[in-house]
Write a protein that holds these residues in place. Sequence first.
Motif, PDB file in Angstrom:
ATOM      1  N   ASP A  34       0.806  -1.161  -0.029  1.00 15.76           N
ATOM      2  CA  ASP A  34       0.024   0.109  -0.060  1.00 15.76           C
ATOM      3  C   ASP A  34       0.836   1.150  -0.076  1.00 15.76           C
ATOM      4  O   ASP A  34       0.469   2.129  -0.601  1.00 15.76           O
ATOM      5  N   LEU A  35       2.038   1.273   0.863  1.00 12.89           N
ATOM      6  CA  LEU A  35       2.806   2.418   0.603  1.00 12.89           C
ATOM      7  C   LEU A  35       3.552   2.616  -0.480  1.00 12.89           C
ATOM      8  O   LEU A  35       3.539   3.645  -1.040  1.00 12.89           O
ATOM      9  N   GLU A  36       3.622   1.324  -1.242  1.00 12.26           N
ATOM     10  CA  GLU A  36       4.496   1.598  -2.358  1.00 12.26           C
ATOM     11  C   GLU A  36       3.665   2.364  -3.659  1.00 12.26           C
ATOM     12  O   GLU A  36       3.968   3.042  -4.339  1.00 12.26           O
ATOM     13  N   ALA A  37       2.207   1.840  -3.383  1.00 11.44           N
ATOM     14  CA  ALA A  37       1.084   2.262  -4.301  1.00 11.44           C
ATOM     15  C   ALA A  37       0.974   3.808  -4.208  1.00 11.44           C
ATOM     16  O   ALA A  37       0.603   4.668  -4.994  1.00 11.44           O
ATOM     17  N   GLU A  38       0.784   4.098  -2.875  1.00 13.67           N
ATOM     18  CA  GLU A  38       0.602   5.477  -2.482  1.00 13.67           C
ATOM     19  C   GLU A  38       1.790   6.395  -2.974  1.00 13.67           C
ATOM     20  O   GLU A  38       1.472   7.536  -3.477  1.00 13.67           O
ATOM     21  N   LYS A  39       3.061   5.807  -2.907  1.00 15.76           N
ATOM     22  CA  LYS A  39       4.288   6.667  -3.333  1.00 15.76           C
ATOM     23  C   LYS A  39       4.228   7.023  -4.908  1.00 15.76           C
ATOM     24  O   LYS A  39       4.567   8.083  -5.237  1.00 15.76           O
ATOM     25  N   ALA A  40       3.658   5.814  -5.424  1.00 17.15           N
ATOM     26  CA  ALA A  40       3.636   5.754  -7.134  1.00 17.15           C
ATOM     27  C   ALA A  40       2.699   6.830  -7.485  1.00 17.15           C
ATOM     28  O   ALA A  40       2.975   7.700  -8.302  1.00 17.15           O
ATOM     29  N   ARG A  41       1.575   6.788  -6.728  1.00 13.45           N
ATOM     30  CA  ARG A  41       0.485   7.716  -6.899  1.00 13.45           C
ATOM     31  C   ARG A  41       0.879   9.209  -6.607  1.00 13.45           C
ATOM     32  O   ARG A  41       0.606  10.010  -7.574  1.00 13.45           O
ATOM     33  N   ARG A  42       1.531   9.536  -5.562  1.00 13.43           N
ATOM     34  CA  ARG A  42       2.024  10.832  -5.457  1.00 13.43           C
ATOM     35  C   ARG A  42       3.333  11.350  -6.495  1.00 13.43           C
ATOM     36  O   ARG A  42       3.277  12.410  -6.933  1.00 13.43           O
ATOM     37  N   ARG A  43       4.211  10.413  -6.811  1.00 13.46           N
ATOM     38  CA  ARG A  43       4.967  10.770  -7.867  1.00 13.46           C
ATOM     39  C   ARG A  43       4.509  11.136  -9.175  1.00 13.46           C
ATOM     40  O   ARG A  43       4.814  12.197  -9.848  1.00 13.46           O
ATOM     41  N   ALA A  44       3.339  10.234  -9.634  1.00 14.70           N
ATOM     42  CA  ALA A  44       2.635  10.592 -10.573  1.00 14.70           C
ATOM     43  C   ALA A  44       1.870  12.211 -10.397  1.00 14.70           C
ATOM     44  O   ALA A  44       1.902  12.767 -11.660  1.00 14.70           O
ATOM     45  N   GLU A  45       1.490  12.247  -9.404  1.00 12.07           N
ATOM     46  CA  GLU A  45       0.623  13.639  -9.318  1.00 12.07           C
ATOM     47  C   GLU A  45       1.419  14.783  -9.006  1.00 12.07           C
ATOM     48  O   GLU A  45       1.387  15.712  -9.850  1.00 12.07           O
ATOM     49  N   HIS A  46       2.593  14.712  -8.141  1.00 15.43           N
ATOM     50  CA  HIS A  46       3.595  15.885  -7.884  1.00 15.43           C
ATOM     51  C   HIS A  46       4.778  15.865  -8.542  1.00 15.43           C
ATOM     52  O   HIS A  46       5.566  16.600  -8.169  1.00 15.43           O
ATOM     53  N   GLY A  47       5.101  14.793  -9.147  1.00 11.09           N
ATOM     54  CA  GLY A  47       6.571  14.569  -9.773  1.00 11.09           C
ATOM     55  C   GLY A  47       7.472  13.974  -8.714  1.00 11.09           C
ATOM     56  O   GLY A  47       7.141  13.509  -7.640  1.00 11.09           O
ATOM     57  N   PRO A  48       8.747  13.939  -8.939  1.00  9.99           N
ATOM     58  CA  PRO A  48       9.672  13.119  -8.161  1.00  9.99           C
ATOM     59  C   PRO A  48      10.049  13.896  -6.823  1.00  9.99           C
ATOM     60  O   PRO A  48       9.941  15.178  -6.911  1.00  9.99           O
ATOM     61  N   PRO A  49      10.278  13.389  -5.600  1.00  9.20           N
ATOM     62  CA  PRO A  49      10.508  14.130  -4.388  1.00  9.20           C
ATOM     63  C   PRO A  49      11.720  14.789  -4.696  1.00  9.20           C
ATOM     64  O   PRO A  49      12.547  14.421  -5.317  1.00  9.20           O
ATOM     65  N   PRO A  50      12.066  15.925  -3.903  1.00 13.87           N
ATOM     66  CA  PRO A  50      13.334  16.494  -3.906  1.00 13.87           C
ATOM     67  C   PRO A  50      14.342  15.502  -3.240  1.00 13.87           C
ATOM     68  O   PRO A  50      13.952  14.582  -2.472  1.00 13.87           O
TER      69      PRO A  50
END
Length: 166
Positions: A34-50
């Motif tokens: 679930d955490l990996e899926a959420e991270k992938a969703r956020r990367r798709a929405e906001h771009g890569p984290p700094p």
Amino acid sequence: MSEELPPSDAAREEAVDEVRATDPDAWATACAEDLEAEKARRRAEHGPPPGSAAEELKKLVDAVADKLSGIQSPLFGAVAGPAAEQVVRQVVQQAKAAVEPVIERNPDVFDHLAAAGNELLAAYRSAVEAQERRWTGRDDRIDPRDLDERHDRGDDGGPGERIDLD
């Protein structure tokens, strides 16, 4: 031919226990998925984290170097232009050559410096907010009797304070 009978309740429970035993940490596995899926969703929405502070500094150095290398100044003139551009490129390359090894050898230092900068900013912000509260009279710790002594009890009913210049 012998017919197989359906498993009894005890046999079913034993089979379920065997399935449960194969993944002893199913909850942790499901949480990780679930955490990996959420991270992938956020990367798709906001771009890569700094990245880390060292990576961000390296990006900054590269961006500044590219910008300085691309400057074509009219101040140099047509004659000195190519020679001046070459000198600028050489200085930029030397600066990058000096900075990049330091960044690569000490990436944790830059993370610590960034954290220290954030702490200094928080301390400064706290000091400024406390001073602003004192200036505006919104500080809850101020004794109202002190305010009465400071304010002029004269003709003017305004919030100002009388200052004697004598």
